[in-house]
Motif scaffolding. Structure first.
Motif, PDB file in Angstrom:
ATOM      1  N   SER A   1     -17.979 -35.073  28.776  1.00 58.09           N
ATOM      2  CA  SER A   1     -17.737 -34.685  27.396  1.00 58.09           C
ATOM      3  C   SER A   1     -18.127 -36.119  26.413  1.00 58.09           C
ATOM      4  N   VAL A   2     -17.965 -37.146  27.373  1.00 56.27           N
ATOM      5  CA  VAL A   2     -18.766 -38.201  26.494  1.00 56.27           C
ATOM      6  C   VAL A   2     -20.327 -38.320  26.774  1.00 56.27           C
ATOM      7  N   ILE A   3     -20.777 -38.004  27.959  1.00 57.67           N
ATOM      8  CA  ILE A   3     -22.357 -37.916  28.069  1.00 57.67           C
ATOM      9  C   ILE A   3     -22.600 -37.022  26.880  1.00 57.67           C
ATOM     10  N   SER A   4     -21.925 -35.759  26.891  1.00 61.09           N
ATOM     11  CA  SER A   4     -22.637 -34.820  25.836  1.00 61.09           C
ATOM     12  C   SER A   4     -22.367 -35.107  24.385  1.00 61.09           C
ATOM     13  N   ALA A   5     -21.866 -36.201  24.027  1.00 58.24           N
ATOM     14  CA  ALA A   5     -21.746 -36.673  22.549  1.00 58.24           C
ATOM     15  C   ALA A   5     -22.945 -36.336  21.786  1.00 58.24           C
ATOM     16  N   SER A   6     -24.268 -36.728  22.368  1.00 66.24           N
ATOM     17  CA  SER A   6     -25.650 -36.609  21.801  1.00 66.24           C
ATOM     18  C   SER A   6     -25.610 -35.379  21.149  1.00 66.24           C
ATOM     19  N   SER A   7     -24.809 -34.468  21.398  1.00 68.69           N
ATOM     20  CA  SER A   7     -24.938 -32.883  20.749  1.00 68.69           C
ATOM     21  C   SER A   7     -24.553 -33.038  19.343  1.00 68.69           C
ATOM     22  N   GLU A   8     -23.735 -34.200  18.991  1.00 68.60           N
ATOM     23  CA  GLU A   8     -23.019 -34.254  17.473  1.00 68.60           C
ATOM     24  C   GLU A   8     -24.045 -34.978  16.607  1.00 68.60           C
ATOM     25  N   ILE A   9     -25.151 -35.825  17.214  1.00 72.92           N
ATOM     26  CA  ILE A   9     -26.011 -36.216  16.263  1.00 72.92           C
ATOM     27  C   ILE A   9     -26.751 -35.652  15.455  1.00 72.92           C
ATOM     28  N   PRO A  10     -27.417 -34.402  15.759  1.00 77.15           N
ATOM     29  CA  PRO A  10     -27.781 -33.556  14.806  1.00 77.15           C
ATOM     30  C   PRO A  10     -27.158 -33.225  13.613  1.00 77.15           C
ATOM     31  N   LEU A  11     -25.655 -33.161  13.563  1.00 78.15           N
ATOM     32  CA  LEU A  11     -24.932 -33.034  12.566  1.00 78.15           C
ATOM     33  C   LEU A  11     -25.137 -33.867  11.277  1.00 78.15           C
TER      34      LEU A  11
ATOM     35  N   ALA B   1     -32.411 -27.717   9.119  1.00 76.35           N
ATOM     36  CA  ALA B   1     -31.025 -28.203   9.176  1.00 76.35           C
ATOM     37  C   ALA B   1     -30.140 -27.009   9.754  1.00 76.35           C
ATOM     38  N   ALA B   2     -30.377 -25.746   9.581  1.00 73.83           N
ATOM     39  CA  ALA B   2     -29.825 -24.709  10.082  1.00 73.83           C
ATOM     40  C   ALA B   2     -29.928 -24.525  11.779  1.00 73.83           C
ATOM     41  N   ILE B   3     -31.211 -24.945  11.978  1.00 76.73           N
ATOM     42  CA  ILE B   3     -31.461 -25.055  13.282  1.00 76.73           C
ATOM     43  C   ILE B   3     -30.614 -26.219  14.122  1.00 76.73           C
ATOM     44  N   ALA B   4     -30.402 -27.345  13.439  1.00 74.97           N
ATOM     45  CA  ALA B   4     -29.825 -28.265  14.060  1.00 74.97           C
ATOM     46  C   ALA B   4     -28.282 -28.067  14.185  1.00 74.97           C
ATOM     47  N   MET B   5     -27.666 -27.117  13.160  1.00 74.34           N
ATOM     48  CA  MET B   5     -26.229 -26.624  13.304  1.00 74.34           C
ATOM     49  C   MET B   5     -26.190 -25.775  14.379  1.00 74.34           C
ATOM     50  N   TYR B   6     -27.375 -24.922  14.503  1.00 76.37           N
ATOM     51  CA  TYR B   6     -27.185 -23.815  15.489  1.00 76.37           C
ATOM     52  C   TYR B   6     -27.109 -24.525  16.775  1.00 76.37           C
ATOM     53  N   ILE B   7     -27.963 -25.498  17.154  1.00 76.23           N
ATOM     54  CA  ILE B   7     -27.815 -26.318  18.569  1.00 76.23           C
ATOM     55  C   ILE B   7     -26.524 -26.846  18.688  1.00 76.23           C
TER      56      ILE B   7
ATOM     57  N   GLN C   1     -31.733 -32.830  23.907  1.00 77.71           N
ATOM     58  CA  GLN C   1     -30.925 -32.940  22.422  1.00 77.71           C
ATOM     59  C   GLN C   1     -31.591 -34.230  21.621  1.00 77.71           C
ATOM     60  N   LEU C   2     -31.876 -35.182  22.438  1.00 78.06           N
ATOM     61  CA  LEU C   2     -32.395 -36.444  21.992  1.00 78.06           C
ATOM     62  C   LEU C   2     -33.795 -36.173  21.399  1.00 78.06           C
ATOM     63  N   VAL C   3     -34.539 -35.258  21.904  1.00 80.77           N
ATOM     64  CA  VAL C   3     -36.072 -34.957  21.493  1.00 80.77           C
ATOM     65  C   VAL C   3     -35.852 -34.296  20.241  1.00 80.77           C
ATOM     66  N   THR C   4     -34.654 -33.291  20.171  1.00 85.01           N
ATOM     67  CA  THR C   4     -34.390 -32.639  19.171  1.00 85.01           C
ATOM     68  C   THR C   4     -34.030 -33.407  17.882  1.00 85.01           C
ATOM     69  N   ILE C   5     -33.270 -34.381  18.144  1.00 85.56           N
ATOM     70  CA  ILE C   5     -32.955 -35.337  17.299  1.00 85.56           C
ATOM     71  C   ILE C   5     -34.022 -36.234  16.709  1.00 85.56           C
ATOM     72  N   VAL C   6     -34.989 -36.580  17.416  1.00 88.71           N
ATOM     73  CA  VAL C   6     -35.965 -37.525  17.005  1.00 88.71           C
ATOM     74  C   VAL C   6     -37.084 -36.673  15.759  1.00 88.71           C
TER      75      VAL C   6
ATOM     76  N   VAL D   1     -34.838 -36.126  12.737  1.00 90.58           N
ATOM     77  CA  VAL D   1     -34.699 -37.433  12.057  1.00 90.58           C
ATOM     78  C   VAL D   1     -35.917 -37.632  11.034  1.00 90.58           C
ATOM     79  N   ALA D   2     -37.148 -37.314  11.724  1.00 90.04           N
ATOM     80  CA  ALA D   2     -38.262 -37.304  11.158  1.00 90.04           C
ATOM     81  C   ALA D   2     -38.290 -36.442   9.912  1.00 90.04           C
ATOM     82  N   TRP D   3     -37.783 -35.088   9.897  1.00 94.02           N
ATOM     83  CA  TRP D   3     -37.643 -34.271   8.791  1.00 94.02           C
ATOM     84  C   TRP D   3     -36.805 -34.742   7.891  1.00 94.02           C
ATOM     85  N   MET D   4     -35.606 -35.217   8.383  1.00 96.15           N
ATOM     86  CA  MET D   4     -34.759 -35.783   7.354  1.00 96.15           C
ATOM     87  C   MET D   4     -35.336 -36.875   6.549  1.00 96.15           C
ATOM     88  N   ALA D   5     -35.862 -37.759   6.998  1.00 99.37           N
ATOM     89  CA  ALA D   5     -36.662 -39.126   6.388  1.00 99.37           C
ATOM     90  C   ALA D   5     -37.826 -38.340   5.428  1.00 99.37           C
TER      91      ALA D   5
END
Length: 280
Positions: free
Chosen positions: A117-127, A163-169, A262-267, A270-274
């Motif tokens: 559950s700690v390892i999977s914490a990366s799933s929260e970053i798209p939030l 953003a919808a895709i991020a929350m979907y993930i 999930q980290l690739v998705t986050i990158v 983040v680029a879109w968010m910027a």
């Protein structure tokens, strides 16, 4: 509100049963009846309940109560149109609950689930991409304000698709039998829930049911807007079936592969968010 508090556990368990049934049918299997999760929870409720000798009794019991309490609180926030930050904060607290449930009995199987559950914490970053995108567009993080914005400008699903895709993930990572469900992988039996049984397991099932109900409802309200109760139920069901389809056609990833995807998705997000922040 009282009606939703009563209905949410039952509907959530029904949704979980539909999820299992849809996966089975997509994979060419008959699958269990859609009310199977309701039967499981009732079965656990009447089974013998005790605490393992190796467990930390206050944590073993208390974490189940906390699990139910935080998702009841999340439902309360969604129903009142409260802050997305509070809702996502509760989502992150749930990660601590998974960890606590896994560590409390002293079992190596449950412990591995808790550690994952700690390892999977990366799933929260798209939030964060969801929060930033919605704030840059609507100027608010209150669910009631977001709903009002959509009543005037149309659903955010189209204008804030990343953003919808991020929350979907994020929701996908919490679905049973999904590609990111590493905390409940079969090689560790039932994951962090392995040593919780009887009424304690029933409590965790109720918690999962409310969690499923809240996350599906929040997605529909945030990215589509207010609907009548019947249409809201239909929209949540459509969203659930789409998640079931993804779970049915994709394998469960290993812990590190899950984090990598999930980290690739986050990158990308983040680029879109910027970019969105510069435009705003």
């Amino acid at each position: 509100m009282i009606g939703y508090l009563i209905a949410a556990p039952f509907i959530g368990l029904l949704f979980m049963g539909i999820h299992r049934k849809a996966i089975a049918r997509i994979q060419g299997r008959p699958g269990p009846p859609v009310w199977q999760e309701v039967l499981h929870t009732l079965k656990f409720s009447f089974k013998e309940t005790w605490v393992p000798r190796t467990a930390s009794k206050p944590l073993y019991i208390g974490i189940v109560i906390i699990a139910i309490a935080i998702w009841v609180g999340a439902l309360y926030i969604v129903m009142l149109g409260g802050s997305l930050l509070l809702l996502f904060g509760i989502y992150m607290v749930h990660k601590m609950v998974e960890h606590g449930v896994g560590l409390s009995p002293g079992s190596p199987y449950a412990k591995f689930g808790g550690v994952r559950s700690v390892i999977s914490a990366s799933s929260e970053i798209p939030l964060f991409a969801v929060v930033a995108g919605i704030y840059f567009t609507t100027g608010s993080l209150m669910i009631s304000d977001i709903i009002q914005y959509q009543a005037e400008h149309g659903p955010l699903l189209f204008s804030l698709l990343p953003a919808a895709i991020a929350m979907y993930i994020v929701i996908l990572s919490k679905m049973h039998y999904g590609p990111f469900s590493i905390v409940e992988a079969k090689e560790i039996v039932s994951g962090y829930k392995t040593e919780h049984f009887g009424a304690w397991r029933a409590g965790l099932e109720v918690s999962d049911a409310i969690k499923t109900f809240v996350l599906l409802m929040a997605f529909v309200l945030v990215f589509w807007g207010a609907l009548s109760p019947v249409l809201l139920f239909v929209a949540m069901l459509i969203l659930l079936i789409s998640l079931s389809f993804v779970c049915a056609v994709t394998p469960m990833l290993g812990p590190y592969d899950s984090v990598t995807v999930q980290l690739v998705t986050i990158v990308i997000l983040v680029a879109w968010m910027a970019l969105l922040g510069v435009i705003a």
